[in-house]
Design a protein around this motif. Sequence first.
Motif, short mmCIF file in Angstrom:
data_model
loop_
_atom_site.label_atom_id
_atom_site.label_comp_id
_atom_site.label_asym_id
_atom_site.label_seq_id
_atom_site.Cartn_x
_atom_site.Cartn_y
_atom_site.Cartn_z
N PRO A 157 7.51 -5.30 -4.03
CA PRO A 157 6.17 -4.79 -4.28
C PRO A 157 5.51 -5.49 -5.46
CG PRO A 157 7.84 -3.21 -4.98
CD PRO A 157 8.55 -4.28 -4.22
N GLU A 158 4.19 -5.57 -5.43
CA GLU A 158 3.47 -6.31 -6.46
C GLU A 158 2.27 -5.48 -6.92
OE1 GLU A 158 2.69 -10.96 -6.70
OE2 GLU A 158 1.24 -9.99 -5.36
N ASP A 159 2.12 -5.32 -8.23
CA ASP A 159 0.98 -4.59 -8.78
C ASP A 159 -0.23 -5.53 -8.86
OD1 ASP A 159 2.25 -2.09 -9.23
OD2 ASP A 159 3.21 -2.92 -11.02
N VAL A 160 -1.39 -5.03 -8.41
CA VAL A 160 -2.60 -5.85 -8.40
C VAL A 160 -3.78 -5.05 -8.92
CG1 VAL A 160 -1.77 -7.19 -6.42
CG2 VAL A 160 -3.25 -5.19 -6.04
N LEU A 161 -4.75 -5.77 -9.42
CA LEU A 161 -6.02 -5.17 -9.82
C LEU A 161 -7.05 -5.60 -8.79
CD1 LEU A 161 -7.65 -3.55 -11.88
CD2 LEU A 161 -8.00 -5.68 -13.16
N TYR A 162 -7.73 -4.63 -8.20
CA TYR A 162 -8.71 -4.90 -7.15
C TYR A 162 -10.10 -4.53 -7.68
CZ TYR A 162 -10.85 -4.76 -2.46
OH TYR A 162 -11.63 -4.97 -1.34
N LEU A 163 -10.96 -5.51 -7.85
CA LEU A 163 -12.28 -5.29 -8.44
C LEU A 163 -13.34 -5.10 -7.35
CD1 LEU A 163 -12.20 -8.07 -11.19
CD2 LEU A 163 -11.73 -5.62 -11.48
N ILE A 164 -14.18 -4.07 -7.54
CA ILE A 164 -15.28 -3.84 -6.62
C ILE A 164 -16.64 -4.00 -7.29
CG2 ILE A 164 -13.94 -2.26 -5.18
CD1 ILE A 164 -15.63 0.02 -6.53
N TRP A 165 -16.65 -4.11 -8.66
CA TRP A 165 -17.94 -4.21 -9.34
C TRP A 165 -17.78 -4.97 -10.66
CZ3 TRP A 165 -21.99 -3.25 -6.50
CH2 TRP A 165 -23.27 -3.25 -7.09
N ALA A 183 -1.57 -1.18 0.08
CA ALA A 183 -0.19 -0.70 -0.05
C ALA A 183 0.61 -0.96 1.22
CB ALA A 183 -0.18 0.78 -0.38
N ALA A 184 -0.06 -1.04 2.35
CA ALA A 184 0.66 -1.27 3.61
C ALA A 184 1.40 -2.60 3.61
CB ALA A 184 -0.32 -1.21 4.78
N VAL A 185 0.91 -3.59 2.82
CA VAL A 185 1.59 -4.88 2.75
C VAL A 185 2.34 -5.04 1.43
CG1 VAL A 185 -0.03 -5.99 4.32
CG2 VAL A 185 -0.45 -6.09 1.84
N GLY A 186 2.44 -3.95 0.65
CA GLY A 186 3.24 -3.99 -0.57
C GLY A 186 2.48 -4.28 -1.84
N TRP A 187 1.13 -4.19 -1.80
CA TRP A 187 0.33 -4.38 -3.00
C TRP A 187 -0.05 -3.02 -3.57
CZ3 TRP A 187 -2.67 -8.77 -0.29
CH2 TRP A 187 -2.15 -10.02 -0.69
N ARG A 188 0.38 -2.72 -4.81
CA ARG A 188 0.07 -1.45 -5.46
C ARG A 188 -1.08 -1.66 -6.42
NH1 ARG A 188 6.27 -0.42 -7.28
NH2 ARG A 188 5.59 -2.11 -8.67
N THR A 189 -2.16 -0.93 -6.21
CA THR A 189 -3.33 -1.10 -7.05
C THR A 189 -3.16 -0.42 -8.41
OG1 THR A 189 -4.38 0.83 -6.04
CG2 THR A 189 -4.93 -1.34 -5.12
N LEU A 190 -3.80 -1.01 -9.41
CA LEU A 190 -3.85 -0.45 -10.76
C LEU A 190 -5.30 -0.07 -11.07
CD1 LEU A 190 -1.56 -3.04 -12.59
CD2 LEU A 190 -0.95 -0.69 -11.91
N PRO A 191 -5.50 1.01 -11.85
CA PRO A 191 -4.48 1.79 -12.57
C PRO A 191 -3.64 2.65 -11.63
CG PRO A 191 -6.63 2.80 -12.79
CD PRO A 191 -6.87 1.49 -12.12
N GLY A 207 -1.85 -0.04 -19.19
CA GLY A 207 -1.43 0.09 -17.80
C GLY A 207 -1.78 -1.09 -16.93
N LEU A 208 -2.76 -1.88 -17.35
CA LEU A 208 -3.18 -3.02 -16.54
C LEU A 208 -2.34 -4.27 -16.80
CD1 LEU A 208 -7.08 -2.78 -16.62
CD2 LEU A 208 -5.47 -1.79 -14.98
N GLN A 209 -1.51 -4.21 -17.81
CA GLN A 209 -0.72 -5.39 -18.15
C GLN A 209 0.33 -5.70 -17.08
OE1 GLN A 209 -1.94 -7.14 -20.72
NE2 GLN A 209 -3.40 -5.44 -20.66
N ALA A 210 0.61 -4.73 -16.21
CA ALA A 210 1.60 -4.96 -15.15
C ALA A 210 1.03 -5.74 -13.97
CB ALA A 210 2.15 -3.62 -14.66
N ALA A 211 -0.27 -5.94 -13.95
CA ALA A 211 -0.89 -6.62 -12.81
C ALA A 211 -0.38 -8.05 -12.65
CB ALA A 211 -2.41 -6.63 -12.97
N ALA A 212 0.07 -8.37 -11.45
CA ALA A 212 0.55 -9.72 -11.17
C ALA A 212 -0.61 -10.63 -10.79
CB ALA A 212 1.57 -9.69 -10.04
N ARG A 213 -1.70 -10.04 -10.27
CA ARG A 213 -2.85 -10.83 -9.84
C ARG A 213 -4.07 -9.93 -9.78
NH1 ARG A 213 -1.88 -13.99 -6.15
NH2 ARG A 213 0.33 -13.69 -5.89
N PRO A 239 -3.49 -14.89 -12.02
CA PRO A 239 -4.09 -15.47 -10.82
C PRO A 239 -5.21 -14.56 -10.31
CG PRO A 239 -1.70 -15.52 -10.67
CD PRO A 239 -2.04 -14.68 -11.86
N ALA A 240 -6.34 -15.14 -9.97
CA ALA A 240 -7.47 -14.37 -9.46
C ALA A 240 -8.02 -15.06 -8.22
CB ALA A 240 -8.57 -14.24 -10.52
N SER A 241 -8.34 -14.28 -7.21
CA SER A 241 -8.86 -14.85 -5.97
C SER A 241 -9.80 -13.86 -5.30
CB SER A 241 -7.72 -15.22 -5.02
OG SER A 241 -6.89 -14.09 -4.75
#
Length: 276
Positions: A157-165, A183-191, A207-213, A239-241
């Motif tokens: 599993p990988e922690d990620v930050l998902y930006l909408i704004w 989460a269905a593909v193993g990405w856990r959103t933060l916070p 809490g955001l320091q755990a983000a891998a991408r 990494p950001a995409s």
Amino acid sequence: MNHTPTELTDALGTQHRPASGEARIVSLVPSLTELVCDMGLAANLVGRTGFCIHPRETLRAVTKVGGTKDVKLDLVRELAPTHLIVNIDENRRETVEELAAFVPHVVVTHPCTPEDNFALYRLFGALFDRRAEAERLAAELAAALTEAHAVAAALPPEDVLYLIWREPWMGVARDTYIAATLAAVGWRTLPAASDARYPQIDWQAPGLQAAARVFASTEPYRFAERHLAEIRALSGGRPASLIDGEMTSWYGSRAAAGLRYLADLRRKLVEAGTVR
């Protein structure tokens, strides 16, 4: 044809009856407008929002009734719909209550996970006599979920930050449809925990320091390549995409395609070696 009470129950627990006669549908939910069309009901769609853009050619001939929040009530009244399709997150309760005063059947939806689409398909299938179409969509979703879960099982599993704004920077809580799809593909959103479903982002929060991408969604804010350097700087070089917001947030008939998109994206990012 017999219909069970459960399959005709909407998100508020309202029991509906199968539509009698020719249904006239107004949809205030972009992803469900697409679902209505994909279930073979385009001819029954008499109104939609300006944000309802798929399928593009089909919708050119369908009347726009405003936005998801600012609905033109008088125009909807003129269209004389028999059914109104709304969503708890996307439409204002006050507006829906005003519309309910003259629309006979208000169908309320609130899918929070990809799996919730199964009930959505059953509801529309039973309501509008589209059982075969509902079963087809359910089979496609089941196959896509199997693929997504296989990817999640094969990778840590990988922690990620998902930006909408942007300005203010905002993300998603884990009780949202977007987070559940990731989460269905193993990405856990933060916070990991948030009182708000769409929290503002404090880039310095521990809490955001755990983000891998970091993922920057193409909607509702139109993140583009020009924003990625700024995001990398704010996130400490992570990494950001870009990520296709329609594929992560549109439920309905796009759910299966969204899961396949995410499964493929996760595989590609691993192959590219962009793991922090």
